[in-house]
Motif scaffolding. Structure first.
Motif, PDB file in Angstrom:
ATOM      1  N   GLY A   1      72.917  33.539  40.193  1.00 16.79           N
ATOM      2  CA  GLY A   1      73.394  33.522  41.569  1.00 16.79           C
ATOM      3  C   GLY A   1      73.068  34.757  42.372  1.00 16.79           C
ATOM      4  N   HIS A   2      72.295  35.686  41.797  1.00 12.96           N
ATOM      5  CA  HIS A   2      71.935  36.912  42.494  1.00 12.96           C
ATOM      6  C   HIS A   2      70.421  37.003  42.636  1.00 12.96           C
ATOM      7  CE1 HIS A   2      76.070  38.124  42.136  1.00 12.96           C
ATOM      8  NE2 HIS A   2      76.015  38.101  40.811  1.00 12.96           N
ATOM      9  N   THR A   3      69.982  37.665  43.683  1.00 11.91           N
ATOM     10  CA  THR A   3      68.553  37.777  43.964  1.00 11.91           C
ATOM     11  C   THR A   3      68.061  39.192  43.728  1.00 11.91           C
ATOM     12  OG1 THR A   3      68.635  36.017  45.624  1.00 11.91           O
ATOM     13  CG2 THR A   3      66.768  37.517  45.731  1.00 11.91           C
ATOM     14  N   LEU A   4      66.991  39.319  42.964  1.00 13.96           N
ATOM     15  CA  LEU A   4      66.343  40.611  42.756  1.00 13.96           C
ATOM     16  C   LEU A   4      65.153  40.704  43.696  1.00 13.96           C
ATOM     17  CD1 LEU A   4      65.920  43.269  41.227  1.00 13.96           C
ATOM     18  CD2 LEU A   4      64.536  42.012  39.575  1.00 13.96           C
ATOM     19  N   ARG A   5      65.201  41.660  44.577  1.00 13.88           N
ATOM     20  CA  ARG A   5      64.169  41.839  45.587  1.00 13.88           C
ATOM     21  C   ARG A   5      63.113  42.833  45.122  1.00 13.88           C
ATOM     22  NH1 ARG A   5      61.410  39.732  49.804  1.00 13.88           N
ATOM     23  NH2 ARG A   5      60.587  41.371  51.139  1.00 13.88           N
ATOM     24  N   VAL A   6      61.859  42.412  45.118  1.00  7.92           N
ATOM     25  CA  VAL A   6      60.726  43.308  44.849  1.00  7.92           C
ATOM     26  C   VAL A   6      60.139  43.679  46.205  1.00  7.92           C
ATOM     27  CG1 VAL A   6      58.470  43.524  43.743  1.00  7.92           C
ATOM     28  CG2 VAL A   6      60.260  42.152  42.659  1.00  7.92           C
ATOM     29  N   ASP A   7      60.217  44.962  46.579  1.00 11.34           N
ATOM     30  CA  ASP A   7      59.826  45.319  47.938  1.00 11.34           C
ATOM     31  C   ASP A   7      58.327  45.581  48.097  1.00 11.34           C
ATOM     32  OD1 ASP A   7      59.669  47.765  46.677  1.00 11.34           O
ATOM     33  OD2 ASP A   7      61.341  48.671  47.740  1.00 11.34           O
ATOM     34  N   ARG A   8      57.624  45.875  46.997  1.00 14.22           N
ATOM     35  CA  ARG A   8      56.172  46.079  47.087  1.00 14.22           C
ATOM     36  C   ARG A   8      55.493  45.457  45.881  1.00 14.22           C
ATOM     37  NH1 ARG A   8      57.629  51.459  48.226  1.00 14.22           N
ATOM     38  NH2 ARG A   8      56.659  52.209  46.305  1.00 14.22           N
ATOM     39  N   LEU A   9      54.443  44.698  46.141  1.00 18.44           N
ATOM     40  CA  LEU A   9      53.705  44.049  45.065  1.00 18.44           C
ATOM     41  C   LEU A   9      52.223  44.055  45.410  1.00 18.44           C
ATOM     42  CD1 LEU A   9      53.681  42.323  42.444  1.00 18.44           C
ATOM     43  CD2 LEU A   9      53.991  40.312  43.892  1.00 18.44           C
ATOM     44  N   SER A  10      51.406  44.530  44.487  1.00 16.02           N
ATOM     45  CA  SER A  10      49.965  44.550  44.708  1.00 16.02           C
ATOM     46  C   SER A  10      49.250  44.015  43.473  1.00 16.02           C
ATOM     47  CB  SER A  10      49.473  45.972  45.029  1.00 16.02           C
ATOM     48  OG  SER A  10      49.697  46.833  43.919  1.00 16.02           O
ATOM     49  N   ALA A  11      48.021  43.542  43.657  1.00 15.27           N
ATOM     50  CA  ALA A  11      47.246  43.017  42.537  1.00 15.27           C
ATOM     51  C   ALA A  11      45.778  43.338  42.747  1.00 15.27           C
ATOM     52  CB  ALA A  11      47.445  41.502  42.413  1.00 15.27           C
ATOM     53  N   GLN A  12      45.084  43.558  41.638  1.00 15.79           N
ATOM     54  CA  GLN A  12      43.655  43.848  41.666  1.00 15.79           C
ATOM     55  C   GLN A  12      42.960  42.872  40.712  1.00 15.79           C
ATOM     56  OE1 GLN A  12      45.885  46.577  40.560  1.00 15.79           O
ATOM     57  NE2 GLN A  12      46.358  46.706  42.751  1.00 15.79           N
ATOM     58  N   PHE A  13      42.038  42.068  41.267  1.00 15.93           N
ATOM     59  CA  PHE A  13      41.315  41.068  40.477  1.00 15.93           C
ATOM     60  C   PHE A  13      39.881  41.557  40.263  1.00 15.93           C
ATOM     61  CE2 PHE A  13      44.526  38.955  43.060  1.00 15.93           C
ATOM     62  CZ  PHE A  13      45.235  38.225  42.106  1.00 15.93           C
ATOM     63  N   HIS A  14      39.410  41.499  39.021  1.00 17.45           N
ATOM     64  CA  HIS A  14      38.082  42.000  38.682  1.00 17.45           C
ATOM     65  C   HIS A  14      37.180  40.869  38.175  1.00 17.45           C
ATOM     66  CE1 HIS A  14      39.681  46.123  38.974  1.00 17.45           C
ATOM     67  NE2 HIS A  14      40.758  45.622  38.387  1.00 17.45           N
ATOM     68  N   ASP A  15      35.888  40.958  38.542  1.00 17.05           N
ATOM     69  CA  ASP A  15      34.909  39.944  38.145  1.00 17.05           C
ATOM     70  C   ASP A  15      35.422  38.564  38.541  1.00 17.05           C
ATOM     71  OD1 ASP A  15      32.694  38.702  37.127  1.00 17.05           O
ATOM     72  OD2 ASP A  15      33.180  39.050  35.020  1.00 17.05           O
ATOM     73  N   VAL A  16      35.491  38.368  39.851  1.00 19.68           N
ATOM     74  CA  VAL A  16      36.148  37.195  40.430  1.00 19.68           C
ATOM     75  C   VAL A  16      35.149  36.057  40.656  1.00 19.68           C
ATOM     76  CG1 VAL A  16      37.350  36.344  42.480  1.00 19.68           C
ATOM     77  CG2 VAL A  16      37.903  38.600  41.542  1.00 19.68           C
ATOM     78  N   THR A  17      35.535  34.867  40.241  1.00 17.77           N
ATOM     79  CA  THR A  17      34.754  33.662  40.506  1.00 17.77           C
ATOM     80  C   THR A  17      35.415  32.901  41.636  1.00 17.77           C
ATOM     81  OG1 THR A  17      34.039  33.467  38.204  1.00 17.77           O
ATOM     82  CG2 THR A  17      33.886  31.488  39.564  1.00 17.77           C
ATOM     83  N   LEU A  18      34.636  32.590  42.677  1.00 19.37           N
ATOM     84  CA  LEU A  18      35.169  31.886  43.834  1.00 19.37           C
ATOM     85  C   LEU A  18      35.133  30.379  43.630  1.00 19.37           C
ATOM     86  CD1 LEU A  18      33.501  33.897  46.745  1.00 19.37           C
ATOM     87  CD2 LEU A  18      35.801  34.177  45.801  1.00 19.37           C
ATOM     88  N   GLY A  19      36.025  29.689  44.351  1.00 21.19           N
ATOM     89  CA  GLY A  19      36.040  28.236  44.319  1.00 21.19           C
ATOM     90  C   GLY A  19      34.867  27.668  45.094  1.00 21.19           C
ATOM     91  N   SER A  20      34.722  26.371  45.088  1.00 17.93           N
ATOM     92  CA  SER A  20      33.591  25.718  45.748  1.00 17.93           C
ATOM     93  C   SER A  20      33.603  25.905  47.261  1.00 17.93           C
ATOM     94  CB  SER A  20      33.576  24.229  45.408  1.00 17.93           C
ATOM     95  OG  SER A  20      34.805  23.614  45.781  1.00 17.93           O
ATOM     96  N   ASP A  21      34.797  26.239  47.818  1.00 20.07           N
ATOM     97  CA  ASP A  21      34.873  26.466  49.266  1.00 20.07           C
ATOM     98  C   ASP A  21      34.546  27.906  49.642  1.00 20.07           C
ATOM     99  OD1 ASP A  21      37.060  27.775  48.267  1.00 20.07           O
ATOM    100  OD2 ASP A  21      38.543  26.777  49.549  1.00 20.07           O
ATOM    101  N   TYR A  22      34.280  28.751  48.640  1.00 20.25           N
ATOM    102  CA  TYR A  22      33.889  30.156  48.835  1.00 20.25           C
ATOM    103  C   TYR A  22      35.001  31.025  49.411  1.00 20.25           C
ATOM    104  CZ  TYR A  22      29.073  28.695  47.954  1.00 20.25           C
ATOM    105  OH  TYR A  22      27.931  28.187  47.379  1.00 20.25           O
ATOM    106  N   THR A  23      36.215  30.504  49.558  1.00 21.01           N
ATOM    107  CA  THR A  23      37.296  31.301  50.153  1.00 21.01           C
ATOM    108  C   THR A  23      38.489  31.468  49.216  1.00 21.01           C
ATOM    109  OG1 THR A  23      38.331  29.374  51.195  1.00 21.01           O
ATOM    110  CG2 THR A  23      36.669  30.552  52.487  1.00 21.01           C
ATOM    111  N   SER A  24      38.551  30.704  48.149  1.00 16.37           N
ATOM    112  CA  SER A  24      39.675  30.807  47.222  1.00 16.37           C
ATOM    113  C   SER A  24      39.222  31.408  45.901  1.00 16.37           C
ATOM    114  CB  SER A  24      40.294  29.422  46.971  1.00 16.37           C
ATOM    115  OG  SER A  24      39.321  28.536  46.445  1.00 16.37           O
ATOM    116  N   ILE A  25      40.122  32.160  45.276  1.00 13.60           N
ATOM    117  CA  ILE A  25      39.831  32.760  43.976  1.00 13.60           C
ATOM    118  C   ILE A  25      40.110  31.721  42.897  1.00 13.60           C
ATOM    119  CG2 ILE A  25      40.466  34.562  42.345  1.00 13.60           C
ATOM    120  CD1 ILE A  25      41.208  36.326  44.678  1.00 13.60           C
TER     121      ILE A  25
END
Length: 232
Positions: free
Chosen positions: A81-105
């Motif tokens: 019943g309680h919420t834990l707030r994460v105030d900052r979140l970042s991510a780094q993706f390496h050697d990324v393959t794109l989807g067929s639409d060229y805009t999604s990872i």
């Protein structure tokens, strides 16, 4: 000689146009990727996305990017019943393959993530009856100071340890003071305020938490993963 100078000028102009076109393309792709990540991860705000590597156009042709960094803003986890707030979140993706639409990872060979939670938000997530603050590290364990709300023991204070496993953050009091153990139901009351588990189900690409460190301004979480898949 004049012809050589003209040729050099043409080469410089074409090079400049290529760089400009490359930057325009990468800015457009960053915007599209940000929208995709927001919708796929259910984020509150559109993240800031930065595509690394130059030139971008040659990467996009092969549908493979060297690195994509994303500042994802905040997220929340609910438990008891309680919420834990994460105030900052970042991510780094390496050697990324794109989807067929060229805009999604579509996938990334590896990824890392970093998150920050303030002690004020940690206190709220514990139910608001306690106060949680910095206590440093001891024997390699990240610790916090917990002051539970026990009316007959106004000065009660315990030390708690933070651990992570998978996508779960666990807080547990290391030891309940003897003065509390001697009172009926005191230990149960304290444990209900000090011991908690929160699942961070919105970690990008289902990254797994691997470390938690307590700092003066809050707790820092790191996560990592290989062969990371992202929902489209």
């Amino acid at each position: 000689m004049r012809a050589l100078r003209v040729l050099l000028v043409i080469v410089v102009i074409l090079g400049a146009l290529f760089v400009i076109g490359d930057r325009v393309a990468v800015n457009y792709a960053e915007g599209m990727a940000a929208d995709k990540i927001r919708s796929s991860q259910g984020l509150e705000k559109t993240p800031e996305v930065s595509i690394k590597g130059f030139p971008f156009l040659t990467q996009i042709v092969g549908r493979n990017l060297t690195e994509v960094d994303a500042e994802l803003g905040g997220m929340s986890a609910n438990a008891d019943g309680h919420t834990l707030r994460v105030d900052r979140l970042s991510a780094q993706f390496h050697d990324v393959t794109l989807g067929s639409d060229y805009t999604s990872i579509e996938s990334a060979a590896s990824a890392t993530g970093n998150a920050h939670i303030s002690y004020a938000d940690l206190t709220k997530a514990a139910g608001g009856q306690v106060k949680i603050s910095y206590a440093g590290e001891k024997n390699g364990r990240s610790q916090v100071k917990i002051s539970p709300n026990v009316p007959v023991l106004n000065t009660l204070e315990v030390t708690g340890s933070l651990t992570v496993s998978g996508n779960t953050v666990t807080l547990r009091a290391d030891e309940i003071p003897a003065m509390c153990q001697a009172l009926p139901r005191c230990q149960q009351s304290v444990r209900s305020q000090t011991d908690h588990k929160w699942q961070l189900t919105q970690l990008p690409g289902n990254l797994k938490l691997d470390k938690v460190v307590t700092k003066a301004d809050g707790i820092s979480l790191t996560a990592s993963g290989t062969d990371v898949k992202l929902p489209s």
